[in-house]
Design a protein around this motif. Structure first.
Motif, mmCIF file in Angstrom:
data_model
loop_
_atom_site.group_PDB
_atom_site.id
_atom_site.type_symbol
_atom_site.label_atom_id
_atom_site.label_comp_id
_atom_site.label_asym_id
_atom_site.label_seq_id
_atom_site.Cartn_x
_atom_site.Cartn_y
_atom_site.Cartn_z
ATOM 1 N N ILE A 1 0.815 -1.210 0.000
ATOM 2 C CA ILE A 1 0.000 0.000 0.000
ATOM 3 C C ILE A 1 0.848 1.259 0.000
ATOM 4 O O ILE A 1 1.989 1.272 0.435
ATOM 5 C CB ILE A 1 -0.957 0.017 1.210
ATOM 6 C CG1 ILE A 1 -0.163 -0.091 2.531
ATOM 7 C CG2 ILE A 1 -1.982 -1.079 1.094
ATOM 8 C CD1 ILE A 1 -1.028 0.013 3.761
ATOM 9 N N SER A 2 0.254 2.322 -0.533
ATOM 10 C CA SER A 2 0.863 3.652 -0.474
ATOM 11 C C SER A 2 -0.089 4.615 0.238
ATOM 12 O O SER A 2 0.203 5.116 1.314
ATOM 13 C CB SER A 2 1.216 4.146 -1.884
ATOM 14 O OG SER A 2 0.087 4.073 -2.733
ATOM 15 N N GLY A 3 -1.271 4.852 -0.356
ATOM 16 C CA GLY A 3 -2.262 5.686 0.319
ATOM 17 C C GLY A 3 -2.837 5.000 1.534
ATOM 18 O O GLY A 3 -3.072 3.789 1.527
ATOM 19 N N ARG A 4 -3.075 5.747 2.605
ATOM 20 C CA ARG A 4 -3.525 5.151 3.863
ATOM 21 C C ARG A 4 -4.762 5.846 4.437
ATOM 22 O O ARG A 4 -5.015 5.773 5.632
ATOM 23 C CB ARG A 4 -2.394 5.176 4.891
ATOM 24 C CG ARG A 4 -1.241 4.251 4.536
ATOM 25 C CD ARG A 4 -0.106 4.336 5.532
ATOM 26 N NE ARG A 4 0.963 3.403 5.230
ATOM 27 C CZ ARG A 4 1.071 2.166 5.725
ATOM 28 N NH1 ARG A 4 0.149 1.732 6.576
ATOM 29 N NH2 ARG A 4 2.084 1.386 5.406
ATOM 30 N N ASP A 5 -5.535 6.499 3.597
ATOM 31 C CA ASP A 5 -6.735 7.165 4.099
ATOM 32 C C ASP A 5 -7.890 6.193 4.315
ATOM 33 O O ASP A 5 -8.549 6.227 5.348
ATOM 34 C CB ASP A 5 -7.158 8.274 3.136
ATOM 35 C CG ASP A 5 -6.292 9.520 3.256
ATOM 36 O OD1 ASP A 5 -5.724 9.730 4.351
ATOM 37 O OD2 ASP A 5 -6.158 10.246 2.266
#
Length: 219
Positions: free
Chosen positions: A51-55
């Motif tokens: 993963i990169s985005g963590r929202d």
């Protein structure tokens, strides 16, 4: 085509009925194939490397919520989506007992998620596709539910010949060839990422797959 759609609706309804009727002992049945305690650590490490985005994250078919604890720590907001009311209630109970506060529970399928305009940085299908009559359609929906650069994580069985799982565990597919998942994901506009394959003590083989939605192109 009309007949095929009717058959798929019947199979989907039968799958939902199976999980509603077997929610109390689903984990026991699933352990006959692959226990979360045997492969869960590998799935969680795979997530960390994917993963990169963590929202936001979406787990489709969360079962008893074994993966939700990890998702809850990695993302600001998590949605647990299930079309079985009984399974969703079991999942909610376990999440509550673990003190997980950032999870929304939704009763429905990917069609509901799309109509609600739900978008996520990560979508997880953990041992879900082999219970669904139209896995290619589910992957297509997941691609639309991803933000640009978002990641679809699939954990599922490789092809096997143990037909008893259809009655005992509600399986509709006897696993999938890795190339089959790649074809469906590519057709949905996703790019193939990392893969990991695990051999289980009972003869089943698990595939962990990463598929990525391409980043938005600035014009």
């Amino acid at each position: 085509r009309t007949r095929l759609e009717a058959i798929n609706r019947e199979r989907s309804a039968a799958s939902v009925a199976f999980f509603n009727q077997n929610a109390q002992r689903f984990e026991e049945n699933q352990d006959l194939i692959a226990s979360w305690s045997d492969y869960g650590d590998s799935v969680e490490r795979f997530l960390d490397n994917s993963i990169s985005g963590r929202d936001s994250a979406l787990e489709i078919g969360p079962g008893y919520g074994q993966f939700l604890g990890k998702l809850s720590t990695c993302f600001k907001r998590v949605t647990a989506l299930d079309n079985s009311a009984e399974m969703l209630e079991q999942c909610r109970g376990r999440a509550t007992s673990q003190g997980l506060k950032n999870i929304d529970f939704k009763l429905g399928d990917t069609g509901l998620a799309l109509s609600d305009k739900l978008r996520s940085d990560c979508v997880s299908l953990n041992m879900v596709l082999h219970h669904n009559p139209t896995p290619a359609d589910i992957i297509g929906d997941c691609a639309k539910l991803l933000n640009p650069s978002g990641v679809l994580l699939i954990t599922d069985l490789c092809v096997h010949d143990q037909g008893w799982v259809k009655k005992a565990c509600g399986d509709l597919w006897l696993g999938f060839e890795p190339q089959q998942l790649t074809r469906w994901a590519t057709a949905a506009g996703l790019e193939e990422g990392n893969s990991l394959y695990l051999a289980q003590r009972n003869g089943f083989r698990i595939q962990l797959r990463q598929f990525i939605r391409p980043p938005a192109v600035n014009k």
